[in-house]
Design an enzyme around this catalytic site. Structure first.
Site, PDB file in Angstrom:
ATOM      1  N   LYS A 271     -13.878  40.405   4.393  1.00 45.62           N
ATOM      2  CA  LYS A 271     -14.701  39.286   4.929  1.00 45.62           C
ATOM      3  C   LYS A 271     -15.226  40.170   6.583  1.00 45.62           C
ATOM      4  O   LYS A 271     -14.218  40.734   6.558  1.00 45.62           O
ATOM      5  CB  LYS A 271     -14.069  38.346   5.525  1.00 45.62           C
ATOM      6  CG  LYS A 271     -14.290  36.732   5.785  1.00 45.62           C
ATOM      7  CD  LYS A 271     -14.974  36.267   4.409  1.00 45.62           C
ATOM      8  CE  LYS A 271     -15.555  34.971   4.765  1.00 45.62           C
ATOM      9  NZ  LYS A 271     -15.723  34.256   3.706  1.00 45.62           N
TER      10      LYS A 271
ATOM     11  N   LYS B 255     -16.269  42.246  -1.507  1.00 47.16           N
ATOM     12  CA  LYS B 255     -17.520  40.640  -1.674  1.00 47.16           C
ATOM     13  C   LYS B 255     -16.815  39.766  -0.442  1.00 47.16           C
ATOM     14  O   LYS B 255     -15.657  39.664  -1.048  1.00 47.16           O
ATOM     15  CB  LYS B 255     -17.652  40.250  -3.355  1.00 47.16           C
ATOM     16  CG  LYS B 255     -18.482  39.104  -2.851  1.00 47.16           C
ATOM     17  CD  LYS B 255     -19.865  40.425  -2.978  1.00 47.16           C
ATOM     18  CE  LYS B 255     -20.926  38.941  -2.960  1.00 47.16           C
ATOM     19  NZ  LYS B 255     -21.768  38.834  -1.572  1.00 47.16           N
TER      20      LYS B 255
END
Ligand code: NAD
Length: 428
Positions: free
Chosen positions: A106, A70
Site C-alpha cells: 500500500k 499489489k
C-alpha cells in the site's frame, strides 16, 4: 478507520489470533507480523503560486512471497505509516485468499487532494514515482487508485514511470482509464464480485435468490453495482440503499418496497453528484434516516460504504430475517459485533473475500498489459466469477472442516497459502 484504533495493531491482532489456531512457528509469525520493506520519503512539489511544498510519502511492501506486491495509493490528510502498514498487510491476505499470484502493499501521501489543482496533483504523483520508481514495476510492486486518487492520476504515474524506465510500461500501475491500458469490467468488478459470493452463499444455505430481499449501505461504486447485480443476476429485490447527501452534508436511506431501480438512482447520482432527494421522492422513494438500512426486514445486508458501521450499538437492530451479511466495504464490522453475528447464526462473507473482485480484475489488467492483448468485458467478468467462486468454496470448506467463523476461515486459507509460498522459496 476510527481514530482511536491503531489499524496496524488491529491487523496484527487479527493475524495473531489465526496464527495461534494454525500453530505457526514463532519465527514465521514474527516475519508475517511486519512488512518486509518500507519506504518513507519527502516529495517536493512546485505549487501553482510558485512556492515549493514538501509532502510526506510512503510505500509499504508487506509480503511478496506469492508474486509482485499489489496495493493502492491513498491521498488522505490523516494518513499514517500505521494505516499504510495495516492496509498493506490486508492486501497480502486478500490476494492470497483469492489465490492470485500477487503479494500485498500500500502507498500513501499525507495530503488533502481537494486542496490541490490538477497541475499540483500531477506534479505530486509524478514526484511520488520519481522517489519510488526503482522499487516498483510489473515484477516488483504495482500501485492502483484508492481513496483520494483517480484513474487519471494512474495515467500520469504510468507515463512518469515509462519515461524513467525508458520504455512503455503500462503494467506498472492498474486502475488506468480504459483506452489508456485499463481493463473493461473494472468499474463493475467489485460490486459484481460481492454478488458472486452472495450467490454461492445462498446456494449453500438453500435460499432462493428470486425470493430474497437486500438492504445496502452506500451508493458509490461498490454499492451501485452490488444493487444492480442483486436484481439482474439473482432476480432479488433491493429495498434500500443509503448515501451521503452533498447538499445537506448528512446521510440518508432511500427505500422502496417494490420496483426499486438502482439504474435509475445511479443515473440521478451521475447527474447531481449524489442521489437527488426530490427526484427520488417524485419516483416514489421514501427518504429515511441514515441508520434505517440496517433494521430492514431483508435476507441479505450489504454494508458497502464505510468501516465500523455494524458495531455493538447497531448490531442489535439487525432483523431476525437476515441470513447473510456480505461485506462490500473494508472493515464494516467491529470485532465485538462479530461475536453477536456469530451468536445470531448469520452467515458472514468477510470483506477481503467479498470485495476482492476489484483486485482480481486489477490483476487481469496487468495480465492484459503484459500480453498487449485485451479481453472483451464478458470474458473479464466470467474469469472474475470463476476466481471468486473458487475462493468462496475454499473458505467455506475451511470453515466447515475446522468449525470456525467464515472470517477466521478466510484468514486461515490466506495465511496458509502465504506460508506455503515462503516454504517453497526457502525463506522459512
Ligand atoms: P465510493 O466513494 O464510490 O462510495 C462510497 C459511498 O458511501 C457513497 O455513496 C457515499 O455517499 C456513501 N457514504 C459516505 N458516508 C456515508 C454515510 N455516513 N452513510 C451512508 N453512506 C455513506 O466508494 P466505493 O469505491 O464504493 O467503496 C466503498 C467501500 O468499499 C470502501 O470501504 C472501500 O474501501 C471498499 N472497497 C472498494 C473497492 C472498489 O473497487 N471500489 C474495492 C474493495 C473495497
Amino acid at each position: 478507520m476510527s481514530a482511536s484504533i491503531n489499524p496496524f495493531e488491529m491487523a496484527q491482532f487479527q493475524f495473531d489470533k489465526v496464527a495461534d489456531q494454525l500453530k505457526l512457528d514463532p519465527s514465521v509469525r514474527d516475519y508475517l507480523r511486519w512488512p518486509m520493506r518500507e519506504f518513507h520519503f519527502r516529495i517536493p512539489v512546485r505549487m501553482d503560486d510558485g512556492s515549493m511544498k514538501n509532502f510526506q510519502g510512503y510505500r509499504v511492501q508487506h509480503n511478496d512471497s506469492r508474486g509482485p506486491c499489489k496495493g493502492g495509493l491513498r491521498f488522505h490528510p490523516a494518513e499514517t505509516v500505521d494505516s499504510v502498514r495495516a492496509l498493506a498487510t490486508w492486501m497480502t491476505w486478500k490476494c492470497a485468499v483469492v489465490d492470485i499470484p500477487l503479494g500485498g502493499s500500500k502507498g500513501g501521501v499525507i495530503v488533502d487532494p481537494s486542496t490541490l489543482s490538477n497541475g499540483e496533483k500531477e506534479r505530486l504523483v509524478r514526484g511520488w514515482v520519481q522517489q519510488m520508481w526503482k522499487n516498483i514495476g510489473p515484477r516488483l510492486d504495482v500501485p492502483a487508485p484508492d481513496v483520494g486518487t483517480t484513474p487519471q492520476m494512474m495515467g500520469w504515474m504510468m507515463d512518469e514511470y515509462s519515461k524513467l524506465a525508458g520504455e512503455y510500461t503500462p503494467g506498472v500501475i492498474t486502475g488506468k482509464p480504459v483506452g489508456g491500458g485499463g481493463s473493461l469490467g473494472r468499474t463493475e468488478a467489485t460490486g459484481y464480485g460481492v454478488i458472486y459470493t452472495v450467490r454461492e452463499a445462498m446456494q449453500h444455505l438453500g435460499m432462493d435468490g428470486k425470493k430474497s430481499r437486500a438492504a445496502i449501505q452506500g451508493f458509490g461504486n461498490v454499492a451501485q453495482y452490488s444493487a444492480i447485480a442483486f436484481r439482474e443476476m439473482l432476480g432479488g429485490e433491493v429495498v434500500c440503499v443509503s448515501y451521503w447527501d452533498r447538499d445537506d452534508r448528512q446521510s440518508y436511506t432511500v427505500s422502496k418496497e417494490k420496483d426499486f431501480d438502482p439504474v435509475f438512482l445511479q443515473s440521478i447520482t451521475d447527474q447531481y453528484g449524489s442521489i437527488n432527494k426530490q427526484k427520488a421522492k417524485d419516483a416514489g422513494y421514501a427518504i429515511e434516516d441514515a441508520g434505517a438500512w440496517i433494521s430492514k426486514d431483508v435476507d441479505v445486508l450489504i454494508p458497502a460504504a464505510l468501516e465500523g458501521q455494524i458495531n455493538i450499538e447497531t448490531v442489535q437492530s439487525i432483523s431476525s430475517r437476515v441470513k447473510i451479511i456480505a461485506e462490500g466495504a473494508n472493515g464494516p464490522t467491529t470485532p465485538d459485533a462479530d461475536e453477536v453475528i456469530k451468536a445470531k447464526g448469520i452467515f458472514m462473507i468477510p470483506d477481503f473475500l467479498c470485495n476482492s473482485g476489484g483486485v482480481t480484475v486489477s490483476y487481469f489488467e496487468s495480465v492484459q498489459n503484459d500480453m498487449n492483448y485485451y479481453w472483451p468485458k464478458q470474458e473479464v467478468l466470467q474469469k472474475e466469477d470463476h476466481i471468486l467462486t473458487s475462493a468462496f468454496h475454499a473458505v467455506l470448506e475451511m470453515s466447515l472442516n475446522e468449525k470456525v467463523y467464515m472470517r477466521d476461515a478466510a484468514y486461515m486459507v490466506a495465511i496458509a497459502r502465504v506460508v506455503k509460498a515462503m516454504q517453497l522459496r526457502g525463506w522459512i
